[in-house]
Design an enzyme around this catalytic site. Sequence first.
Site, PDB file in Angstrom:
ATOM      1  N   SER A  53      13.077 -38.897  -3.534  1.00 53.90           N
ATOM      2  CA  SER A  53      12.506 -37.671  -2.962  1.00 53.90           C
ATOM      3  C   SER A  53      13.141 -36.397  -3.499  1.00 53.90           C
ATOM      4  O   SER A  53      12.559 -35.320  -3.368  1.00 53.90           O
ATOM      5  CB  SER A  53      12.637 -37.698  -1.435  1.00 53.90           C
ATOM      6  OG  SER A  53      13.983 -37.859  -1.045  1.00 53.90           O
ATOM      7  N   ASP A 328      15.375 -30.308   5.839  1.00 56.62           N
ATOM      8  CA  ASP A 328      15.289 -31.305   6.908  1.00 56.62           C
ATOM      9  C   ASP A 328      16.578 -32.116   6.941  1.00 56.62           C
ATOM     10  O   ASP A 328      17.617 -31.649   6.470  1.00 56.62           O
ATOM     11  CB  ASP A 328      14.040 -32.185   6.723  1.00 56.62           C
ATOM     12  CG  ASP A 328      14.032 -32.924   5.385  1.00 56.62           C
ATOM     13  OD1 ASP A 328      15.093 -32.991   4.729  1.00 56.62           O
ATOM     14  OD2 ASP A 328      12.960 -33.430   4.993  1.00 56.62           O
ATOM     15  N   HIS A 331      17.058 -33.176   2.824  1.00 58.70           N
ATOM     16  CA  HIS A 331      16.661 -32.445   1.620  1.00 58.70           C
ATOM     17  C   HIS A 331      16.950 -30.954   1.683  1.00 58.70           C
ATOM     18  O   HIS A 331      16.773 -30.337   2.734  1.00 58.70           O
ATOM     19  CB  HIS A 331      15.161 -32.639   1.375  1.00 58.70           C
ATOM     20  CG  HIS A 331      14.727 -34.068   1.408  1.00 58.70           C
ATOM     21  ND1 HIS A 331      14.161 -34.649   2.533  1.00 58.70           N
ATOM     22  CD2 HIS A 331      14.782 -35.032   0.464  1.00 58.70           C
ATOM     23  CE1 HIS A 331      13.894 -35.922   2.270  1.00 58.70           C
ATOM     24  NE2 HIS A 331      14.256 -36.183   1.022  1.00 58.70           N
TER      25      HIS A 331
END
Length: 355
Positions: A53, A328, A331
């Site tokens: 991610s 979050d 990240h």
Amino acid sequence: MMSSHNSNLFCLFCLSLLLLLSGQSGMQAEARVQRDLLNNHYHPTKLFVFGDSYADTGNTRKSQGGSWKEPYGITFPGEPAGRWSDGRVFTDYISKFLRLKSPIPYKLRKVGMPQHLKYGMNFAFGGTGVFNTSSSNPNMTIQIDFFEQLVKDKVYTASDLSNSVSYVSVAGNDYNFYLARNGSIEGFPSFISSVVNQTTKNLIRIQKLGVKKIVVGGLQPLGCLPQTTASSSFKQCDSTSNNLVLLHNNLLNQSVTKLNQESKNNILILDLFDSFMSVLNHTSTYNIQESLKPCCFGVSSNYNCGSVENNEKKYTLCDKPKSTFFWDGLHPTQAGWHAVYNKLQTTNALQQLLY
């Protein structure tokens, strides 16, 4: 046979003429061409991305939610677009540095071909690791399989590959999965060794497919991620986790140093640990006001950023994502990534990609 000196002069003349004919500004463009040739600068034409991610720009399926839920993408492009942030992620900044557009996600490879293949391809999927994790998305071995098939199908030529850069992101999903499955850090050092060994095999594979320049991200300070610091009300990093990260990074450095000694190809490690810590310890330098507390977070441990239940939002959202480092639980925000990118530029780490 043309001498090396005459050959360089001829190349300078030809490139300068092409720039003038294409309408680019004369003096400035020509000076840049001369400078780059004389300094042996390397200008890749494509970027191939593998990982998780921290590098995914849209491969994760919309049905999986996560990065496709509001408020992801609120800063860029203004709506959820598959990036695990409020905006741009590190892939976008590496692309910018290389003067390329961000390569398209692998899942879009058949859309608008061939022009969308011009800048390379992004094979990274959120939630994945070098081994299988709790995510059903393809791990890095399978991602490289996808890449190898495109090479076999001659979607990319040998020339494309030799004039490309590969970015490999290993951001810790293997370790999260290990802890979730085992519940303790007993046996963790040997598992770290296996993750680094598999990462090394992946780098060798990418090399053998023809990519000359590879950059791999060192592991960021996992002990400073909001999912870890939540227990201290986002006030303090966990030193035990960060010490394990340093073990990973030391082993990776040893392995890559050995590879570079054995091979003419060039593998570069980006020190994300130092870059993250530098920004987190000097947030005001980067116009960031909140270091450890994320902008978007679930109202309890049962929820995440973007969670909705019975049409009710189960997350809180800060007013200014650009003032926080983390987006979050895992990240960075676009502002956070931009700060990390700026820090890496000051250390000249990225500059090595151009030689």
